[in-house]
Design an enzyme around this catalytic site. Structure first.
Site, short mmCIF file in Angstrom:
data_model
loop_
_atom_site.label_atom_id
_atom_site.label_comp_id
_atom_site.label_asym_id
_atom_site.label_seq_id
_atom_site.Cartn_x
_atom_site.Cartn_y
_atom_site.Cartn_z
N ASP A 99 3.51 4.74 8.54
CA ASP A 99 2.14 4.20 8.53
C ASP A 99 1.36 5.43 8.77
O ASP A 99 2.17 6.43 9.58
CB ASP A 99 1.91 3.38 9.68
CG ASP A 99 2.05 1.76 8.61
OD1 ASP A 99 2.43 1.89 7.49
OD2 ASP A 99 1.95 0.89 9.15
N1 URA Z 1 6.55 -0.68 9.55
C1 URA Z 1 5.28 -0.60 9.66
O1 URA Z 1 4.74 -2.07 9.57
N2 URA Z 1 5.35 0.11 9.03
C2 URA Z 1 6.05 1.76 9.16
O2 URA Z 1 5.10 2.23 9.85
C3 URA Z 1 6.95 1.48 9.32
C4 URA Z 1 7.23 0.13 9.16
#
Ligand code: URA
Length: 237
Positions: free
Chosen positions: A103
């Site tokens: 993310d």
């Molecule tokens: N899980 C998440 O919620 N976000 C990420 O960026 C990676 C794994």
């Protein structure tokens, strides 16, 4: 055998017109001699130099990036900086993409490559390549999390989709009750955040620290890249 301009575009990340210009100006040499952009070279044995620097032929490259928050895992974007924008010139080449997405607000290890088969292996839940995250929670972690995660936690579906059951995951508690390490073998959208929510908690900080056997290099500052050797990569599988 391949065309010299194709070799330059692929291995040095230059555009075809840049490759043509540099070849015409004599800045690109093959075994010390000037060649036309269309001449064919033996990519594994011929020595190609740009401005005196040898371009080493590699079929694929593998790059470890320590992604800062605020950068997106995409190859290009109109508004935000992407992980590809952080690759230095000497590692840049055509076809690079992030193997798996973090993310925008997640930090840590992103593997960038042009090897589609490896990316597939890393991402496929069937291959069981572990991804380890350092997770900061809003509330202290509870002992009961361990069993729930080991059994495969069910998380809410995204935008009206049915709930999804996760594969068994491992949790490691630390001295700080708000910080745990979570190990998962798949990569569902926002997976760790949805797992924390299903546990009645909330992620306030997330960093990926390992993919397979490869740990994020602790000496690699945020925003920086380093190449991963072919030996390290063969261990990831
Ligand atoms: N899980 C998440 O919620 N976000 C990420 O960026 C990676 C794994």
């Amino acid at each position: 055998m391949m065309r010299l301009d194709k070799f330059i575009v692929h291995q040095a990340g230059l555009s075809r017109s840049e490759a043509a210009k540099l070849t015409a100006s004599g800045k690109i040499l093959v075994n010390g001699k000037k060649c036309s952009a269309s001449s064919r070279i033996d990519e594994t044995n011929d020595i190609v130099t740009i401005d005196g620097k040898t371009v080493v032929y590699r079929k694929f490259v593998y790059i470890m990036l320590n992604k800062p928050a605020g950068v997106i895992c995409a190859t290009r974007d109109e508004l935000s900086q992407t992980v590809i924008d952080l690759i230095p010139g000497e590692l840049m080449r055509k076809g690079l993409f992030p193997a798996g997405r973090l993310d925008k607000d997640t930090r840590g290890f992103v593997l960038i490559t042009d090897d589609g088969a490896l990316a597939h292996d890393i991402l496929s839940p069937r291959r069981h390549v572990e991804k380890e995250y350092e997770v900061t929670l809003e509330r202290p972690a509870e002992e009961g999390y361990e069993q729930i995660l080991a059994d495969g936690i069910t998380i809410n579906g995204q935008s009206g989709e049915p709930p999804e059951k996760c594969l068994p995951a491992k949790i490691y508690f630390t001295d700080d009750p708000y910080t745990v390490r979570l190990v998962i073998c798949e990569g569902k959208y926002h997976q760790i955040k949805r797992m924390a929510k299903a546990l009645g908690n909330r992620v306030v900080g997330l960093k990926r620290i390992r993919i397979g056997n490869i740990r994020l290099d602790p000496s690699l500052p945020e925003g920086m890249c380093r190449e991963i050797s072919h030996k390290e990569i063969s261990d990831i599988r």
